[in-house]
Motif scaffolding. Structure first.
Motif, short mmCIF file in Angstrom:
data_model
loop_
_atom_site.label_atom_id
_atom_site.label_comp_id
_atom_site.label_asym_id
_atom_site.label_seq_id
_atom_site.Cartn_x
_atom_site.Cartn_y
_atom_site.Cartn_z
N GLY A 1 0.82 -1.22 0.00
CA GLY A 1 0.00 0.00 0.00
C GLY A 1 0.85 1.26 0.00
O GLY A 1 0.37 2.34 0.32
N CYS A 2 2.13 1.14 -0.37
CA CYS A 2 2.98 2.33 -0.46
C CYS A 2 2.63 3.10 -1.73
O CYS A 2 2.17 2.54 -2.70
N ASP A 3 2.91 4.39 -1.68
CA ASP A 3 2.46 5.24 -2.76
C ASP A 3 3.62 6.12 -3.23
O ASP A 3 3.93 7.15 -2.63
N ASN A 4 4.26 5.69 -4.29
CA ASN A 4 5.41 6.45 -4.78
C ASN A 4 5.01 7.75 -5.46
O ASN A 4 5.82 8.66 -5.59
N ALA A 5 3.78 7.82 -5.90
CA ALA A 5 3.28 9.08 -6.48
C ALA A 5 3.23 10.14 -5.38
O ALA A 5 3.64 11.28 -5.56
N LEU A 6 2.73 9.72 -4.24
CA LEU A 6 2.65 10.63 -3.11
C LEU A 6 4.05 11.09 -2.69
O LEU A 6 4.26 12.25 -2.35
N MET A 7 5.00 10.17 -2.75
CA MET A 7 6.37 10.53 -2.38
C MET A 7 6.89 11.61 -3.34
O MET A 7 7.53 12.58 -2.91
N ALA A 8 6.61 11.45 -4.62
CA ALA A 8 7.05 12.47 -5.59
C ALA A 8 6.38 13.80 -5.25
O ALA A 8 7.02 14.86 -5.26
N ARG A 9 5.10 13.74 -4.92
CA ARG A 9 4.39 14.98 -4.62
C ARG A 9 4.92 15.62 -3.34
O ARG A 9 5.01 16.84 -3.25
N GLU A 10 5.29 14.82 -2.36
CA GLU A 10 5.84 15.39 -1.13
C GLU A 10 7.20 16.05 -1.40
O GLU A 10 7.51 17.08 -0.81
N ILE A 11 7.99 15.46 -2.28
CA ILE A 11 9.26 16.11 -2.63
C ILE A 11 8.96 17.47 -3.29
O ILE A 11 9.57 18.49 -2.97
N ARG A 12 7.98 17.46 -4.19
CA ARG A 12 7.61 18.72 -4.85
C ARG A 12 7.16 19.75 -3.82
O ARG A 12 7.44 20.94 -3.94
N LYS A 13 6.42 19.26 -2.80
CA LYS A 13 5.93 20.18 -1.77
C LYS A 13 7.06 20.78 -0.96
O LYS A 13 7.07 21.97 -0.67
N ILE A 14 8.02 19.93 -0.59
CA ILE A 14 9.16 20.44 0.18
C ILE A 14 9.84 21.54 -0.65
O ILE A 14 10.17 22.61 -0.15
N ALA A 15 10.04 21.24 -1.94
CA ALA A 15 10.72 22.20 -2.81
C ALA A 15 9.92 23.50 -2.90
O ALA A 15 10.47 24.59 -2.75
N SER A 16 8.63 23.40 -3.10
CA SER A 16 7.83 24.61 -3.30
C SER A 16 7.55 25.34 -1.99
O SER A 16 7.79 26.54 -1.87
N GLN A 17 7.06 24.59 -1.01
CA GLN A 17 6.57 25.24 0.21
C GLN A 17 7.70 25.73 1.11
O GLN A 17 7.51 26.64 1.90
N GLU A 18 8.88 25.11 0.98
CA GLU A 18 9.97 25.52 1.86
C GLU A 18 11.06 26.26 1.10
O GLU A 18 11.60 27.24 1.58
N MET A 19 11.37 25.76 -0.11
CA MET A 19 12.53 26.31 -0.81
C MET A 19 12.14 27.26 -1.93
O MET A 19 13.00 27.88 -2.56
N GLY A 20 10.85 27.36 -2.20
CA GLY A 20 10.39 28.24 -3.27
C GLY A 20 10.81 27.77 -4.65
O GLY A 20 10.99 28.55 -5.57
N ILE A 21 10.96 26.44 -4.80
CA ILE A 21 11.35 25.90 -6.11
C ILE A 21 10.17 25.15 -6.73
O ILE A 21 9.67 24.18 -6.15
N ALA A 22 9.72 25.62 -7.88
CA ALA A 22 8.62 24.94 -8.59
C ALA A 22 8.71 25.34 -10.06
O ALA A 22 9.27 26.39 -10.38
N PRO A 23 8.17 24.52 -10.95
CA PRO A 23 8.21 24.91 -12.35
C PRO A 23 7.43 26.21 -12.57
O PRO A 23 6.34 26.38 -12.00
#
Ligand code: SF4
Ligand code: SF4
Ligand code: SF4
Lengths: 534, 311
Positions: free
Chosen positions: A186-208
Motif C-alpha cells: 500500500g505504499c504510494d510512490n506518487a505521493l512521495m514524488a508529490r511530497e518532494i515537490r511540496k518540500i521544494a515549493s513550500q519551503e525552498m520556493g522551487i517549482a516549475p
C-alpha cells in the motif's frame, strides 16, 4: 543506454545520470515502428547543461548550479528543514499519515516498477523507477532525520546534487498513482514524488514556472492561469455562443452569474482558449436539456484548474476555497465540474476535507450529469452520426482517483453505432496516464515537451495505436480518441502533432460532449469535422 | 534452566505485543488527512468489480452510501492470506514471498492450536485426554511442520532473489538480508529440533502449556537435546521481539494503508462528524517558509488559505 548504476549515484558528478535512446525503447506499433518514423529527440543546449542542474535528457525546473558553498548549504538545509516540516502534524496534517506510511514501509520488492509507463517506455531505465526517488528520500529521512545507521537502510550522501536532482526527479512522475495500485503493502510512490515537490515549493520556493508563477499564482491574482480576467472570459464565451449557434443551427446562450441557479458549471479555462467547441457543446447540451445553470465570471471560478494539487498544498487550499466561496455566494445547489480530470479530483475529493460550513457546496462530475441527460431521452440522438471508430482515454484523476468509470461508457454506448467503440488495454481504473499528468501537459521549457512525447506520453500513444490496430491507418479513415479531460487532451494534441499522427494515420482527438452534440438530431450534421483538423 | 526460557519467551511476547500496540497507537493518533483514495475501493460492493465509486451517482450527497464491510473483509482476507497484489503484479516474487508468509500464518496457527489445547487442558482436562486432544496434536504437527518448511523455503528464496536480481540488489540493505537470515536461522533451528527430539511437538506443546498456565515446570529434556531446545526457544523469542522493531512491522502499516488511505472515501458532508475535526485542523499553525506562504508558525492553515494574495 546510460543508466545510473545505483541509488547512491544521485549524489555524484554533475553530468546527466541517464539518457533515453531510441534503441533502448520498444518500437511503437505501425505506422510508427521505424526509427525514421519517429521525430528526433531535441537535446539540451550546452549552456543549459552547464548553468542549470541536470538530471537526465531534459530540465523541468531551471535550478541554477550553486556558485558558492553558502548556496550549496542553503539548498541542503532548505531541503532538510522542509523534510522536517513534512513529517510534522502541524505543517503537514494534510498528508502526514499517507506520507509516513509510504516513507516507512516499502519492502523494496519493485513490484511497482512494471506498472509505470515512464519506467517502461524509457527502456526500463532505473532512474525512472517509481522507487528510485522514494528510496533516496527514505534514506535521507532515515539517516539524517532519524539518525539510523546505514546498515539499516542503505547509504546516501546528502549534498546539493542529491537535493536538486531529487527535486528535478520528482518532475519525472505523472503522479498518476498506477504504481500505488500494484503495491502489495500500500505504499504510494506518487505521493512521495508529490511530497518532494511540496518540500521544494513550500519551503525552498522551487517549482516549475508553468505551475507556479504562470499557474497557481496567476490564477489567484487574475482568476485564471490563462491570464483571462472576468471580462475577457465573458467576451470569449459570447463568441463561442455565436460560433456554436452558427455551426449547430441552434441559438445558444451561456448564462453567467445567475443567483440561486441550480448548477454552477466550472470549466478548465484552457478549454475556452484551445477547445471552444467543448465549452459550446456544454452550453448547448445544458440549454437543450432545460437545466437551470450558469457559469461564473467571478475570479477564479471561471477557471476550474487547481495546479496546487500537483505541487503545493497551500496554493491548492487557496484556490479550492476561492472556488467554493464563489459558488456559496451565488447560492447554487451544486458545482458541476466539466471535462477536466484534476479539477474534478481537486475540488471534489482532495478539497473535501478543507471545505466546511457554508462553503461546503456539493460537487458533481459533469459526466455523471451528462449520462443522466443522455439516458433520460431529453435529447434526440442519432448514433449513426458518429459512424467512426472511437476509443476512450480514462483520465487517471477522474477514473483511478475518483472511481468514475461507467458513466462515460454508458454515454458512448448511447451515442455510437454498435461496434464502433473499442477499449484501450488496459483501461478503466487500470489505465495508463497520458503522460501529461501532474502539470506536464503545460510544461515545455527547454526540450521538456520532447521528453514528454518521447518518454512519458509514449505508452498512451502506443495504446491508442493498438486500440485502432484493426483499422486502416491512413488519413482517409478518421479515428477518434475521446479524452474527457483538458490536460489529457492537451497532451494527446501535442503527441499527435509531434508524430504527425493526424496527417499520417487519421488520428483525431476531442472531448465527450462534442460526440454527444455530433449525435444530436436537432443539430446540423457534421459538428465534428475531421477535415478542419487536417 | 527452563525458567530462563520461560522468562525469555514472556519477555518476547510482551515486547512483541507492546511494540505492535505502540505502532497501532502511532498510526491511529495521526491527524485526519485529506482524501487520497485509490480505486477500486473494496467496500463499494458491486461497483468495486470495475473500480466504480459512489461519485458515479447523480447528486451522490443525497443518497444513502452503501459501505460493504463484508466486501472489505473479503478483499483484506484474500490480500493477507494469498498476497493477491503480488500474485497479480509480481509472480516471480510471489513464488517466494507467498510460501514465506503463508508458512508464518501456519506457524501462528499451530501456536494458536497449542494455546487453545493448553487452555482446554486447564479448564476441561478430560477433553484433552480424549480423541479430541489427539486431533489437536495432529493438527499442530501438520500446521507446524508445513509452516516451517514453507517459511524456510520462502525465506531462502527471498534471500537468493535479493542477492541475484539486479532490480532488487541496489535497494537491498544489509538489514534486509540479516532479517531474512534471522528467519532462516530460527526456523532452521526449530526444524532441526523437531527432527532430532520433538517430532510429535510434545515438548513445545508442553512449553506452551506452561507458558499459558504460568506453571513454568521443567521441560523433560536433557543434555544436547536440552541445549537444542533452549537455543530454539531463545532464537524464536528473539525473532518475535525483533519483528516489530523493523520494517517487517509493515503488517500493521498495511492495514492503515488500506483502511485509512486507499479505501477511505468517506465524504465530508455538511454538519457531518468530519467537519468538526477539520475545523480543528485548520487552526494548526503553518511554518512553511517559501515566500508565497510566509508561514511564521503563528498564522493558521485557515488564515493562510484565505488571506489576500499579493496582486
Ligand atoms: S512501493 Fe510497494 S511495490 Fe514498490 S517496491 Fe515498495 S513495497 Fe514494493
Ligand atoms: S505515479 Fe505514475 S508516473 Fe509516477 S511513478 Fe507511479 S506509475 Fe510512474
Ligand atoms: S493528464 Fe490525464 S491521464 Fe495523465 S494523470 Fe492527469 S488525468 Fe491522468
Amino acid at each position: 543506454m546510460k543508466r545510473p548504476p545505483s541509488v547512491k549515484t544521485i549524489a555524484k558528478g554533475v553530468e546527466p545520470l541517464a539518457e533515453v535512446l531510441w534503441e533502448d525503447q520498444e518500437p511503437l506499433p505501425p505506422p510508427f515502428d521505424k526509427a525514421d518514423t519517429e521525430p528526433g529527440f531535441k537535446r539540451l543546449t550546452e549552456k543549459a547543461g552547464q548553468t542549470l542542474v541536470v538530471l537526465d535528457d531534459t530540465i523541468a525546473l531551471n535550478i541554477p548550479v550553486p556558485e558558492s558553498k553558502e548556496q550549496e548549504e542553503k539548498l541542503v538545509n532548505g531541503f532538510i528543514s522542509g523534510l522536517r516540516k513534512s513529517i510534522s502534524a502541524e505543517d503537514n496534517w494534510t498528508f502526514l499519515q499517507p506520507f509516513m506510511l509510504s516513507l516507512e514501509h516499502c519492502a523494496k520488492c519493485q513490484t511497482c516498477s512494471d506498472s509505470c509507463h515512464i519506467y517502461l517506455e524509457s527502456g526500463r531505465n532505473p532512474l525512472y523507477r517509481p522507487t528510485y526517488r522514494s528510496e533516496i528520500l527514505r534514506r535521507i529521512y532515515l539517516k539524517y532525520i532519524k539518525g539510523k545507521s546505514r546498515w539499516h537502510h542503505g547509504d546516501i550522501d546528502l549534498n546539493w546534487k542529491t537535493v536538486t536532482r531529487l527535486i528535478e526527479l520528482s518532475y519525472r512522475c505523472n503522479i498518476c498513482r498506477r504504481c500505488a495500485q500494484t503495491c502489495p503493502i500500500g505504499c504510494d510512490n506518487a505521493l512521495m514524488a508529490r511530497e518532494i515537490r511540496k518540500i521544494a515549493s513550500q519551503e525552498m520556493g522551487i517549482a516549475p514556472k508553468e505551475l507556479h508563477e504562470n499557474g497557481s499564482v496567476l490564477q489567484l491574482k487574475v482568476g485564471s492561469s490563462t491570464g483571462m480576467n472576468s471580462l475577457v472570459v465573458k467576451d470569449n464565451v459570447d463568441f463561442i455562443d455565436e460560433d456554436t449557434s452558427e455551426i449547430t443551427g441552434i441559438e445558444v446562450h451561456t448564462p453567467f452569474d445567475k443567483k440561486g441557479a441550480e448548477i454552477l458549471l466550472v470549466h478548465n479555462a484552457g478549454e475556452i482558449m484551445a477547445w471552444p467547441e467543448n465549452v459550446g457543446s456544454f452550453s448547448l447540451i445544458f440549454q437543450q436539456a432545460g437545466l437551470d445553470w450558469c457559469m461564473s465570471s467571478e475570479a477564479p471560478a471561471y477557471d476550474g484548474i487547481n495546479y496546487g494539487v500537483f505541487y503545493d498544498d497551500v496554493q491548492f487550499a487557496r484556490t479550492a476555497v476561492r472556488h467554493a466561496k464563489v459558488a456559496a455566494e451565488l447560492g447554487v445547489k451544486k458545482i458541476v465540474i466539466a471535462e477536466c480530470g484534476h479539477a474534478n479530483k481537486a475540488l471534489t475529493v482532495i478539497a473535501d476535507r478543507l471545505l466546511t460550513g457554508d462553503i461546503n457546496v456539493p460537487r458533481e462530475n459533469a459526466i455523471v450529469l451528462l449520462r443522466d441527460i443522455v439516458c433520460s431521452g431529453k435529447l434526440k440522438l442519432d448514433p449513426s452520426r458518429n459512424d467512426f471508430p472511437v476509443t476512450l482515454h480514462d483520465p487517471c484523476n477522474m477514473v483511478r482517483l475518483m472511481g468514475i468509470v461507467k458513466p462515460q461508457r454508458d454515454i458512448l454506448e448511447a451515442i455510437l453505432p454498435p461496434g464502433r467503440f473499442r477499449e484501450m488495454e488496459p483501461h478503466g481504473v487500470h489505465n495508463f496516464c497520458c503522460g501529461g499528468g501532474s502539470g506536464f501537459a503545460i510544461m515545455s521549457g527547454h526540450n521538456f515537451a520532447d521528453w514528454r512525447h518521447h518518454v512519458s506520453g509514449r505508452r498512451k500513444f502506443r495504446q491508442i495505436l493498438e486500440a485502432f490496430k484493426d483499422e486502416p491507418m491512413d488519413p482517409e479513415h478518421p479515428k477518434y480518441v475521446c479524452a474527457p479531460c483538458s490536460n489529457c487532451k492537451g497532451q494527446i494534441r501535442d503527441i499527435f502533432a509531434y508524430y504527425g499522427a493526424t496527417k499520417k494515420a487519421g488520428l483525431h482527438y476531442g472531448g465527450l460532449v462534442e460526440l454527444i452534440v455530433n449525435a444530436m438530431v436537432d443539430v446540423k450534421p457534421g459538428y465534428i469535422n475531421f477535415e478542419d483538423e487536417m | 534452566m527452563s525458567i530462563v526460557l520461560y522468562i525469555v519467551a514472556y519477555a518476547a511476547i510482551v515486547v512483541f505485543f507492546g511494540a505492535v500496540l505502540l505502532r497501532v497507537v502511532f498510526w491511529t493518533k495521526m491527524p485526519a488527512h485529506v482524501r487520497w483514495e485509490l480505486y477500486p475501493v473494496a467496500h463499494e460492493g458491486k461497483k468495486a468489480s470495475y473500480g466504480g465509486s459512489y461519485l458515479e451517482e447523480p447528486e451522490w450527497w443525497t443518497k444513502q452510501r452503501h459501505v460493504s464491510l463484508w466486501a472489505e473483509a473479503k478483499a483484506m482476507f484474500i490480500e493477507i492470506v494469498f498476497l493477491a497484489a503480488l500474485w497479480e503484479h509480481n509472480r516471480k516474487m510471489w513464488f517466494r514471498s507467498f510460501p514465506f508468509h503463508f508458512g508464518l500464518y501456519l506457524i501462528i496457527s499451530a501456536t494458536g492450536v497449542m494455546v487453545f489445547a493448553s487452555l482446554l487442558a486447564l479448564v476441561w482436562p478430560a477433553a484433552i485426554a480424549s480423541w479430541f486432544g489427539g486431533l489437536l496434536q495432529v493438527v499442530t504437527i501438520v500446521l507446524g511442520f508445513a509452516g516451517m518448511v514453507l517459511s524456510l523455503f520462502g525465506a531462502a528464496g527471498l534471500i537468493h532473489r535479493r542477492l541475484t536480481d539486479e532490480d532488487l540488489r541496489d535497494f537491498t540493505s544489509a538489514s534486509d538480508i540479516f532479517n531474512l537470515l534471522f528467519f532462516v536461522g530460527a526456523f532452521g533451528l526449530a526444524f532441526i529440533t523437531w527432527i532430532a527430539i520433538d517430532h510429535d511437538f510434545s515438548l513445545v506443546s508442553y512449553f506452551v502449556y506452561n507458558l499459558v498456565s504460568f506453571k513454568m515446570a521443567a521441560i523433560p529434556v536433557h543434555g544436547t537435546g536440552a541445549a537444542l531446545f533452549g537455543l530454539t526457544i531463545i532464537s524464536l523469542s528473539a525473532l518475535l521481539a525483533y519483528i516489530p522493531m523493523t520494517h517487517m512491522s509493515h503488517f500493521v502499516g498495511k492495514y492503515f494503508a488500506y483502511h485509512s488511505i486507499r479505501w477511505n472515501d468517506a465524504p465530508n458532508l455538511k454538519n457531518g462528524k468530519e467537519e468538526e475535526e477539520i475545523e480543528g485542523l485548520l487552526t494548526l499553525p503553518v511554518s512553511w517558509s517559501a515566500e508565497h506562504i510566509g508561514g511564521d508558525g503563528k498564522k493558521s492553515w485557515a488564515q493562510v488559505a484565505t488571506e489576500e494574495v499579493k496582486k
